[in-house]
Write an enzyme that holds these catalytic residues in place. Structure first.
Site, PDB file in Angstrom:
ATOM      1  N   ASP A   1      93.886  63.375  78.030  1.00 40.08           N
ATOM      2  CA  ASP A   1      93.330  62.181  77.428  1.00 40.08           C
ATOM      3  C   ASP A   1      94.230  61.783  76.263  1.00 40.08           C
ATOM      4  O   ASP A   1      94.416  62.563  75.336  1.00 40.08           O
ATOM      5  CB  ASP A   1      91.920  62.553  76.916  1.00 40.08           C
ATOM      6  CG  ASP A   1      91.063  61.341  76.684  1.00 40.08           C
ATOM      7  OD1 ASP A   1      91.501  60.230  77.015  1.00 40.08           O
ATOM      8  OD2 ASP A   1      89.955  61.524  76.154  1.00 40.08           O
TER       9      ASP A   1
ATOM     10  N   GLU B   1      94.166  58.177  80.848  1.00 39.44           N
ATOM     11  CA  GLU B   1      93.593  59.445  81.301  1.00 39.44           C
ATOM     12  C   GLU B   1      94.141  59.859  82.641  1.00 39.44           C
ATOM     13  O   GLU B   1      94.328  59.021  83.522  1.00 39.44           O
ATOM     14  CB  GLU B   1      92.078  59.279  81.501  1.00 39.44           C
ATOM     15  CG  GLU B   1      91.244  59.568  80.297  1.00 39.44           C
ATOM     16  CD  GLU B   1      89.772  59.594  80.659  1.00 39.44           C
ATOM     17  OE1 GLU B   1      89.011  58.895  79.997  1.00 39.44           O
ATOM     18  OE2 GLU B   1      89.397  60.304  81.613  1.00 39.44           O
TER      19      GLU B   1
END
Length: 430
Positions: free
Chosen positions: A16, A150
DNA sequence: TCTGGGGTCCTAGGACCC
DNA sequence: TCTGGGGTCCTAGGACCC
């Protein structure tokens, strides 16, 4: 056990990027570091900072290589903003005021009027998105895209992917990204995607978390159910009604009880998720199912009173979807529309054609038919056009036969000027 | 002070066919 | 006459995610 080689442990990572949009903006505007900055809203003509600087300091040259020299006090503030946008993201300094993503810009302006407001710059974000994914794929090729900031990575068969439970590889990836882009990320490594996703949130920003099956009780069960990817506001509220707040409380529920109250499929999934069970593979490629364009108007529009404006917007959306389809090489046959009324109620209508298309006129015509099936009792806030049931254009069955074509052209031939027809004749509503 | 835009997947009912 | 299933496609809405 004797004589058996140990099975390779499945090691799945979730990566992330930390405060991605804001961090990309800070690369361009380092003078904003540490200040409350929110990104979103858009539609501010005065956001053109270089133009303002050319006006204020005409003796100096101002181009994109001088962005870092723009004084902080020139940047637009949340204070005085009017418009219906939402915050896409906020820096940590802004979050300290309670400002967060998905919040209305007007509300954010109340909480932190002095915050700097930047419009979103998707081109920049996409550039850095592509870059960090390239870096990861060069190291570990099995990557699943989960949006602009992501990814999931399968470490299992990567050389060194098992060392220190995946920590060594995670460190290498993290360092490679930061060295190349100046951006930081957080990585979680676990036996599956569900746990990897939760692990990456445990140690932010710029952290690495390794989650092992035996950590479930201690590190996951105390968390709110909402932390499970797939439990949203509705499911959370329903769980709370039954006194279930934490993942541990969810795990204590019987499978049968969950399927009885949440449905066979979702209930069983809830049970597995609470116990950290998830067998989904890391999927490296997928085909799009639909493409759409939608827009929220600056002011709610009335079907009759604003007919001309609505017609123009409708046509533009159809053209945009058609362009998107053609650029990416897809055709679809389910044409749909979406409307949101001033009370936020949404309705959709769709229409499956006998042929695949990416033609703006065909889309406009089919979408116009959908429009006729809607009852208009309120002003309209949002309008959208969608094309679904996509296939690659090269794989698509042949377009309508010559007889069908000549039939339709015979019909349209009776209509006046084709260029005007798209906005007036083809859908009598707008 | 109301709440963006682009997606995916699931459910449920009805039509239609075998 | 009444009563069956199963399978697939279409449509509308909704939950959820980034």
């Amino acid at each position: 056990m004797l004589g058996q080689t140990p099975a390779l442990m499945r090691r799945i990572a979730h990566l992330d990027m930390d405060a991605f949009y804001a961090s990309v903006e800070l690369l361009r505007y380092p003078q904003l570091k540490g200040l409350p900055v929110v990104i979103g809203g858009g539609r501010r003509p005065e956001d053109n900072l270089l133009a303002r600087m050319r006006h204020l300091q005409p003796e100096r040259e101002w181009d994109t290589s001088h962005l870092a020299d723009i004084p902080v006090d020139i940047f637009p503030r949340l204070d005085g903003y009017t418009g219906r946008g939402v915050i896409t993201t906020a820096t940590y300094a802004a979050r300290a005021f309670g400002v967060g993503s998905a919040m209305g810009v007007m509300k954010a302006a109340q909480l932190c009027p002095q915050a700097i407001l930047l419009p979103v710059d998707f081109e920049q974000y996409r550039h850095y998105s592509r870059r960090f994914k390239e870096i990861v794929r060069d190291i570990a090729p099995v990557v699943e895209d989960r949006g602009v900031d992501e990814i999931y990575i399968d470490f299992t068969h990567v050389p060194g992917g098992q060392r220190e439970d995946g920590r060594v590889l995670a460190r290498l990836i993290q360092k490679s990204i930061t060295d190349d882009t100046g951006l930081t990320c957080s990585i979680g490594v676990a036996p599956n995607k569900l746990l990897a996703k939760m692990a990456s949130e445990l140690n932010k920003p710029n952290g690495i978390s390794i989650l092992k099956p035996e950590d479930l009780q201690e590190k996951i069960w105390p968390l709110s159910c909402r932390k499970i990817n797939g439990i949203g506001p509705k499911a959370e509220a329903k769980l709370k009604v039954h006194g279930i707040h934490t993942i541990g409380e969810l795990a204590a529920c019987e499978r049968d009880w969950l399927t009885k109250h949440f449905g066979k499929s979702y209930g069983a999934w809830l049970f597995d998720a609470a116990h950290g069970v998830d067998e989904r593979p890391v999927v490296t490629e997928s085909e799009p199912v639909s493409m759409s364009r939608e827009t929220t108007f600056e002011k709610d529009l009335h079907v009759q009173h604003d007919r001309a404006a609505l017609g123009d917007i409708f046509t533009r959306l159809c053209q945009q979807v058609a362009t998107d389809l053609q650029r990416k090489g897809y055709v679809g046959k389910t044409i749909g529309i979406k409307l949101r009324f001033d009370n936020f109620q949404s309705v959709t209508r769709d229409n499956t054609l006998a042929f695949f298309t990416a033609d703006p006129l065909a889309i406009r015509q089919a979408a116009g038919q959908c429009l006729k099936r809607i009852e208009f009792k309120r002003r309209i806030r949002l309008l959208g056009v969608r094309v679904g049931s996509l296939v690659k254009a090269v794989d698509a069955p042949l377009p309508p036969s010559d007889t069908e074509k000549s039939l339709s052209s015979a019909i349209t031939a009776q209509e006046p000027t084709p260029s005007k027809e798209i906005s007036h004749e083809q859908a009598d509503l707008f």
